[in-house]
Design a protein around this motif. Structure first.
Motif, PDB file in Angstrom:
ATOM      1  N   PHE A  27      -4.256   1.085  -4.921  1.00  0.00           N
ATOM      2  CA  PHE A  27      -5.631   0.630  -5.128  1.00  0.00           C
ATOM      3  C   PHE A  27      -5.718  -0.791  -5.653  1.00  0.00           C
ATOM      4  CE2 PHE A  27      -6.684   4.824  -4.199  1.00  0.00           C
ATOM      5  CZ  PHE A  27      -5.914   5.684  -4.963  1.00  0.00           C
ATOM      6  N   GLU A  42      -8.307  10.442  -4.371  1.00  0.00           N
ATOM      7  CA  GLU A  42      -8.195   9.104  -3.810  1.00  0.00           C
ATOM      8  C   GLU A  42      -9.226   8.830  -2.747  1.00  0.00           C
ATOM      9  OE1 GLU A  42      -4.167   8.716  -2.588  1.00  0.00           O
ATOM     10  OE2 GLU A  42      -3.430   8.626  -4.666  1.00  0.00           O
ATOM     11  N   THR A  47      -7.956  -5.843   0.879  1.00  0.00           N
ATOM     12  CA  THR A  47      -9.288  -5.642   0.310  1.00  0.00           C
ATOM     13  C   THR A  47     -10.265  -6.685   0.828  1.00  0.00           C
ATOM     14  OG1 THR A  47      -8.115  -4.990  -1.695  1.00  0.00           O
ATOM     15  CG2 THR A  47     -10.502  -5.235  -1.863  1.00  0.00           C
ATOM     16  N   PHE A  77     -16.675  -7.549   2.992  1.00  0.00           N
ATOM     17  CA  PHE A  77     -15.311  -7.049   3.170  1.00  0.00           C
ATOM     18  C   PHE A  77     -15.278  -5.595   3.623  1.00  0.00           C
ATOM     19  CE2 PHE A  77     -13.807 -10.886   2.020  1.00  0.00           C
ATOM     20  CZ  PHE A  77     -13.656 -11.194   0.673  1.00  0.00           C
ATOM     21  N   LEU A  94     -17.753  -2.334  -8.357  1.00  0.00           N
ATOM     22  CA  LEU A  94     -17.804  -3.790  -8.263  1.00  0.00           C
ATOM     23  C   LEU A  94     -18.871  -4.221  -7.277  1.00  0.00           C
ATOM     24  CD1 LEU A  94     -14.039  -4.769  -8.380  1.00  0.00           C
ATOM     25  CD2 LEU A  94     -15.737  -4.900 -10.194  1.00  0.00           C
ATOM     26  N   LEU A 124     -11.469   3.501  -1.098  1.00  0.00           N
ATOM     27  CA  LEU A 124     -10.642   3.191  -2.267  1.00  0.00           C
ATOM     28  C   LEU A 124      -9.249   2.730  -1.866  1.00  0.00           C
ATOM     29  CD1 LEU A 124     -11.631   6.248  -4.466  1.00  0.00           C
ATOM     30  CD2 LEU A 124     -12.550   3.928  -4.574  1.00  0.00           C
ATOM     31  N   LEU A 125      -8.783   3.239  -0.715  1.00  0.00           N
ATOM     32  CA  LEU A 125      -7.432   2.894  -0.279  1.00  0.00           C
ATOM     33  C   LEU A 125      -7.317   1.440   0.160  1.00  0.00           C
ATOM     34  CD1 LEU A 125      -6.520   6.127   1.688  1.00  0.00           C
ATOM     35  CD2 LEU A 125      -5.798   5.446  -0.595  1.00  0.00           C
ATOM     36  N   ARG A 126      -8.479   0.796   0.260  1.00  0.00           N
ATOM     37  CA  ARG A 126      -8.431  -0.632   0.564  1.00  0.00           C
ATOM     38  C   ARG A 126      -8.391  -1.446  -0.713  1.00  0.00           C
ATOM     39  NH1 ARG A 126     -11.772  -2.803   4.670  1.00  0.00           N
ATOM     40  NH2 ARG A 126     -11.273  -1.732   6.617  1.00  0.00           N
ATOM     41  N   GLY A 127      -8.309  -0.799  -1.827  1.00  0.00           N
ATOM     42  CA  GLY A 127      -8.346  -1.526  -3.081  1.00  0.00           C
ATOM     43  C   GLY A 127      -9.767  -1.885  -3.469  1.00  0.00           C
ATOM     44  N   GLN A 128     -10.743  -1.309  -2.773  1.00  0.00           N
ATOM     45  CA  GLN A 128     -12.134  -1.585  -3.091  1.00  0.00           C
ATOM     46  C   GLN A 128     -12.599  -0.682  -4.217  1.00  0.00           C
ATOM     47  OE1 GLN A 128     -14.388  -3.665  -2.261  1.00  0.00           O
ATOM     48  NE2 GLN A 128     -13.489  -4.762  -0.528  1.00  0.00           N
ATOM     49  N   ARG A 150       0.828  -1.211   0.000  1.00  0.00           N
ATOM     50  CA  ARG A 150       0.000   0.000   0.000  1.00  0.00           C
ATOM     51  C   ARG A 150       0.858   1.255   0.000  1.00  0.00           C
ATOM     52  NH1 ARG A 150      -4.002  -1.727  -2.390  1.00  0.00           N
ATOM     53  NH2 ARG A 150      -5.611  -2.875  -1.257  1.00  0.00           N
ATOM     54  N   GLY A 152      -4.679  -2.568   4.998  1.00  0.00           N
ATOM     55  CA  GLY A 152      -5.068  -2.184   3.648  1.00  0.00           C
ATOM     56  C   GLY A 152      -5.555  -3.332   2.775  1.00  0.00           C
TER      57      GLY A 152
END
Lengths: 121, 693
Positions: free
Chosen positions: A76, B197, A100, B222, B167, B159-163, A69, A98
Motif C-alpha cells: 500500500f 485489503e 499510485t 490518478f 486522502l 487500496l492495492l494501488r497505494g491509494q 507491490r 500498481g
C-alpha cells in the motif's frame, strides 16, 4: 518521526533535485540508481513514499513497481512515477503494475510536492 | 516555500557531458552493430536523461532539440525505423549539436541557427511525429460558489494501488467546504469473509466550492480508471440531507479494527526478512572529488615530505648515542610519508581512455572526407596517467593522429600499387615502461619522405644546400618551427605546422618525442611521459653557492675530467672526452650566469647528460647526492624560464632550482656557437623561487 522517501532515478542530477525537494518537504530521503538498487535498499529504508523514474538501466520503473507491490510490506505504499511523455500507454502500464500516480517531467518542485500531498497522508 | 534548483545546475552539466559521450560512442558502435537493441536503448536512455533534466532547469533549447533526437532513437529502438548509415551520420551531426547546445546552455548563450535546421531534419525522420508533450492544463478560473454532489465508488483494488480514499476526501475538502458526506456501506461483507485489503466503501460528498468542475475531477486524476466518479451540480444548495456520519466518533474504532486485521493476516504474509541489518546507503563504489581538493592534498603531502626531510637532516646531525630511536622513528615516518605521497598521486591518475575515446570519431571523419578507408587500432586504454598530464597530452595526440590519417596514410590507389591492403591502419598504443608512460602512434603508410623533407628544409632556410645531415637529423627537422611538407594546405590538419608545438607541449610535460620511420612501411611517433608531474628523482648539483637538481633519468655518469680530456674545437666550442666519444662541454655557471663557480674544468665535475639521443657534458662544481624532490611549479608564480622546470626545497631548507634537460641542452647548444639573449639573472630567479617555496 520523519517519513522516508525512496527516490529512484539513474540520473544523479534528477535524483539530487528530487531528494532536495522532498527533504524541504519534510521527508528523509534514500536514493537509488535503478530498480535493482532500489529493491536492495527497500527494507532498510522502509519508505512511506516511493518516487521512481521509468526509463532506467538494469531494471526499469515498471518492473520495479511490480516487485515493490509483491513485497508485503509495500502493498500500500504510495508510488509515484516520473514520466516525460504524456504517453497514456505508459501511464496505464504503470497503473496496471500498481503505481499510485505520476508526475510529468519537467515539473517544477512545487508540483512534485503537491502531487506527493495527494498520495501521502 | 520556493525551492531553488539552480544549485544542481553544475551537477547537471557534468552529468550531461557523460551522457553525450555515451551517445557519441554508442552511435559510432552502432554502424557495425545496427541491430544491437541494448546499444540502442543505452543511447536512448542517455538522450532521455538529458532531455528530462534540461527541462527541469528551464533549458528549453536543449530540451527541445534533445526531444527531437530522442524521438528518432525511440523509433530505432522499437524497430519502426531501420538503422542506416545516413541516419547514423545525421545522428552524429545531431550529437555534435548537442555538445554545442550544452555549452550554450552553460554559458547562457543562444542556440545557433543550425539547431533549428537539424531539429527539422530529425523530425523528418519520424515524419514529424515527434512525441508531443502536452500543454499544462490551464487553471480553471473560479466561477462563484456552487455546490456539487460528488459520488465516488472505488473498485475493490483501489487500496492495492497505494491509494487512500481519505486522502481523496481531504483533497476535496481543500477545494472548499464539505457540506455533507456519507459513506455507503452496503457492499461491506461480514467480517469472516471481509478482505481487509479491499475497498468496499463508496462515498457521497456535497462540496461547496468556487472552483470549477474540472478542478474537482482533477482530484481523481490518478484513479479515473478504477473509481467511478459522478459530479453533479446541486441546483438548490442546502436541500440535500444525506445523513452525515460523525467521522470523528468512528475514527478511533476504525483504527482498532485496522490494527487487529493487520495482525491477523499471516496466511498471505510472504517471508519477511528477519535480519535488521542496515544496508549501506548507496552501494556506489566511487565519489566525485574536485581536483582542487586533490591538488591541495598533494601540495600538503609535498610540504610534509619536505618537512620530513628537514627533520631527517637535523636528526642526522645529532650525536648518535641519543638519536638512534629518534632516527628510527623519523625513518618510519619517512616510509609512511612516501606511501601517502604515492597513493595521493595515484588518486590523480586516470586511464588514458578518456582521451582515446574521441579518436575513433576523428579518424572516421577524416577517412570519410579524404575518401581513404582507415581503421584505428587502440590498445592500452586503461593505462593510467596523472590527470593534468592527460589533459595536456590530448592536443598533441590529436594532432599526431590527424597527421597520420591525413598525410601518413596514402591513397587507396597508391596502397594497391604498393601491394598493401586498401584499408590503412593507424595504431595507437599506451603502456607503462620503466617509470614512464609510453604512447606510440604509428601508421602503415609510406613513411617519412626524407627527400621532400630535405628539399623543404633548404627552401625554408633550415638547411644549407651543401650541408651533410643524417637521416635522423632530417627526421628531427619536422619538429622545427615554420616547417611543413604538405603540398597543399589541407582543411583537415591545417598548415601542417604544429609539430614544433607538439614537441614543445610534450617537453613541457617533462616528456620526450621521437620518430621511427621506414620508407614504404610507415612512421611511428613515440612519446615518453613521466607518470607524475609532482615528484622527481633527481641529483643535486652545486654550482657556486647555488644548488640545482638534475633529473636522474638524464644522467649517464659523472666524472672528474683531466685537463687532457677537455679541448677547444674551432666550429663547436669546448668539448670533452667521455666514454670514448667527444661531446660538447656545457658550463652550467655560464649559461645560467652564476658567480663564484669553479671555472677550471680540472677542478670541476662533469656530468654526462643524455637527451633525445644526444649527449653533452655538463660542468658543475660538485655532486651533492641523489634525492626524490617535490616539484613546485615556478611558471604559475613567476614565469616560464628556459632551462628551469620548477623549484624545490632541500633537506637543509635551501631552495634548489630543478633543471629542465631540454632547455639546458638548447641553451648549451646556443652558447657554444653563438651568443643569444642574456640568460635570466640568477638572483632575480632565486628570489622568485623563494617566494614560490
Amino acid at each position: 518521526m520523519t517519513k522516508n522517501a525512496l527516490v529512484v532515478d539513474d540520473s544523479p542530477s534528477m535524483r539530487q533535485m528530487i531528494a532536495f525537494t522532498l527533504r524541504e518537504a519534510g521527508f528523509s530521503v534514500t536514493e537509488a540508481t535503478d530498480g535493482a538498487d532500489a529493491l536492495k535498499q527497500l527494507d532498510a529504508a522502509a519508505p512511506r513514499l516511493i518516487v521512481t523514474d521509468l526509463n532506467m538501466p538494469v531494471m526499469n520503473g515498471i518492473e520495479f513497481i511490480k516487485h515493490v507491490r509483491a513485497n508485503v510490506a509495500h502493498k500500500f505504499t504510495p508510488i509515484l512515477m516520473l514520466t516525460t511523455e504524456s504517453n497514456d500507454a505508459l501511464k496505464a502500464q504503470g497503473r496496471a503494475a500498481g503505481a499510485t500516480g505520476w508526475v510529468v517531467k519537467p515539473f517544477d518542485p512545487q508540483k512534485l510536492v503537491q502531487v506527493v500531498h495527494k498520495v501521502v497522508a | 516555500m520556493t525551492i531553488d534548483l539552480q544549485q544542481f545546475r553544475s551537477a547537471f552539466f557534468e552529468e550531461s557531458v557523460e551522457h553525450l559521450a555515451t551517445i557519441e560512442n554508442g552511435l559510432l558502435r552502432l554502424e557495425s552493430r545496427p541491430h544491437d537493441s541494448d546499444l540502442l536503448n543505452e543511447i536512448f536512455r542517455a538522450a532521455h536523461s538529458v532531455k528530462g533534466a534540461s527541462g527541469m532547469f528551464g533549458l528549453h533549447d536543449l530540451a527541445h532539440f534533445t526531444h527531437a533526437f530522442e524521438s528518432v532513437l525511440d523509433r530505432l529502438r522499437h524497430n519502426t525505423l531501420p538503422v542506416t548509415i545516413a541516419r547514423v551520420n545525421l545522428l552524429l551531426r545531431a550529437s555534435d549539436m548537442l555538445h554545442v547546445l550544452v555549452d550554450c546552455a552553460r554559458n547562457n548563450e543562444l542556440a545557433p541557427a543550425q539547431a533549428a535546421e537539424l531539429t527539422a531534419q530529425l523530425a523528418a525522420e519520424t515524419d514529424g511525429a515527434v512525441i508531443e508533450t502536452s500543454a499544462v492544463s490551464a487553471v480553471q478560473s473560479p466561477s462563484g460558489k456552487q455546490e456539487f454532489r460528488i459520488t465516488m465508488r472505488p473498485a475493490r483494488e483501489l487500496l492495492l494501488r497505494g491509494q487512500d480514499p481519505t486522502l481523496l476526501l481531504r483533497e476535496l475538502a481543500q477545494l472548499g467546504e464539505i457540506v455533507a458526506v456519507s459513506a455507503d456501506t452496503t457492499m461491506l461483507p461480514e467480517l469472516p469473509v471481509l478482505d481487509a485489503e479491499a475497498c468496499y466503501l463508496a462515498w457521497t460528498i456535497v462540496l461547496a466550492t468556487e472552483r470549477a468542475e474540472a478542478d474537482i475531477r482533477d482530484v481523481f486524476m490518478f484513479v479515473d480508471d478504477i473509481c467511478e466518479v459522478v459530479i453533479e451540480r446541486v441546483s438548490s444548495p442546502g436541500s440535500e440531507a444525506i445523513g452525515s456520519v460523525d467521522i470523528a466518533a468512528i475514527a478511533p474504532l476504525a483504527a482498532d479494527v485496522i490494527s487487529d486485521v493487520a495482525a491477523s493476516t499471516p496466511a498471505r504474509a510472504e517471508r519477511r526478512t528477519t535480519n535488521d541489518r542496515r544496508s549501506s546507503q548507496s552501494d556506489s563504489s566511487s565519489i566525485r572529488v574536485s581536483t582542487e581538493k586533490v591538488d591541495e592534498l598533494i601540495n600538503l603531502v609535498g610540504e610534509l615530505v619536505i618537512s620530513h626531510s628537514m627533520v631527517n637532516q637535523l636528526v642526522s646531525l645529532l650525536p648518535t648515542e641519543h638519536s638512534l630511536r629518534l632516527e628510527e622513528a623519523v625513518a618510519e615516518m619517512g616510509r609512511n610519508m612516501r606511501d601517502v605521497q604515492e597513493r595521493m598521486l595515484k588518486v590523480r591518475m586516470l586511464p588514458i581512455s578518456s582521451v582515446f575515446h574521441r579518436f575513433p570519431r576523428l579518424v572516421r571523419d577524416i577517412a570519410m572526407s579524404t575518401g581513404k578507408p582507415i581503421s584505428l587500432v587502440m590498445s592500452g586504454e586503461d593505462t593510467e596517467l596523472d590527470k593534468s598530464v592527460i589533459e595536456r597530452i590530448a592536443d598533441p595526440l590529436t594532432h599526431l593522429l590527424r597527421n597520420a590519417a591525413d598525410h601518413g596514410i596514402e591513397s587507396p590507389d597508391a596502397r594497391r600499387a604498393a601491394g598493401k591492403p586498401e584499408e590503412g591502419t593507424i595504431t595507437l598504443a599506451a603502456s607503462h615502461r620503466g617509470g614512464n608512460v609510453v604512447l606510440e602512434i604509428s601508421d602503415d603508410g609510406p613513411g617519412l619522405n626524407l627527400k621532400r623533407i630535405r628539399e623543404k628544409g633548404i627552401a625554408v632556410g633550415l638547411l644549407r644546400p651543401d650541408e651533410v645531415v643524417s637521416d635522423e637529423q632530417l627526421q628531427q627537422l619536422i619538429f622545427q618551427a615554420g616547417f611543413s611538407t604538405s603540398a597543399t594546405i589541407t582543411d583537415v590538419s591545417g598548415r601542417g605546422v604544429g609539430m614544433d608545438v607538439v614537441r614543445r607541449n610534450v617537453e613541457s610535460l617533462s616528456g620526450s618525442i621521437s620518430i621511427e620511420s621506414q620508407p614504404g612501411f610507415g612512421t611511428k611517433f613515440i612519446i615518453k611521459l613521466p607518470l607524475t608531474l609532482a615528484i622527481l628523482d633527481g641529483m643535486a648539483l652545486a654550482v657556486g653557492e647555488q644548488v640545482f637538481v638534475m633529473p636522474l633519468l638524464a644522467i649517464v655518469e659523472s666524472f672528474r675530467a683531466t685537463p687532457a680530456q677537455v679541448t677547444m674545437v674551432m666550429s663547436q666550442g669546448e668539448v670533452v672526452q667521455a666514454r670514448g666519444e667527444t661531446v660538447p662541454l656545457v658550463r652550467l655557471h655560464r649559461i645560467l650566469g652564476i658567480p663564484n663557480a669553479v671555472e677550471n674544468p680540472a677542478r670541476a665535475l662533469i656530468v654526462l647528460i643524455e637527451h633525445d639521443g644526444r649527449r653533452f657534458g655538463l660542468m658543475v662544481d660538485d655532486l651533492l647526492g641523489q634525492s626524490q624532490v617535490v616539484i613546485r611549479n615556478l611558471e604559475a608564480n613567476f614565469r616560464r624560464v628556459d632551462g628551469v622546470m620548477g623549484a624545490t626545497i632541500m633537506g637543509d631548507g635551501r631552495v634548489a632550482l630543478i633543471l629542465d634537460v631540454q632547455g639546458i641542452t638548447r641553451l648549451g647548444g646556443r652558447s657554444a656557437t653563438r651568443t643569444t639573449g642574456a640568460p635570466v639573472a640568477l638572483p632575480e630567479l632565486t628570489e622568485a623561487a623563494y617566494a614560490v617555496a
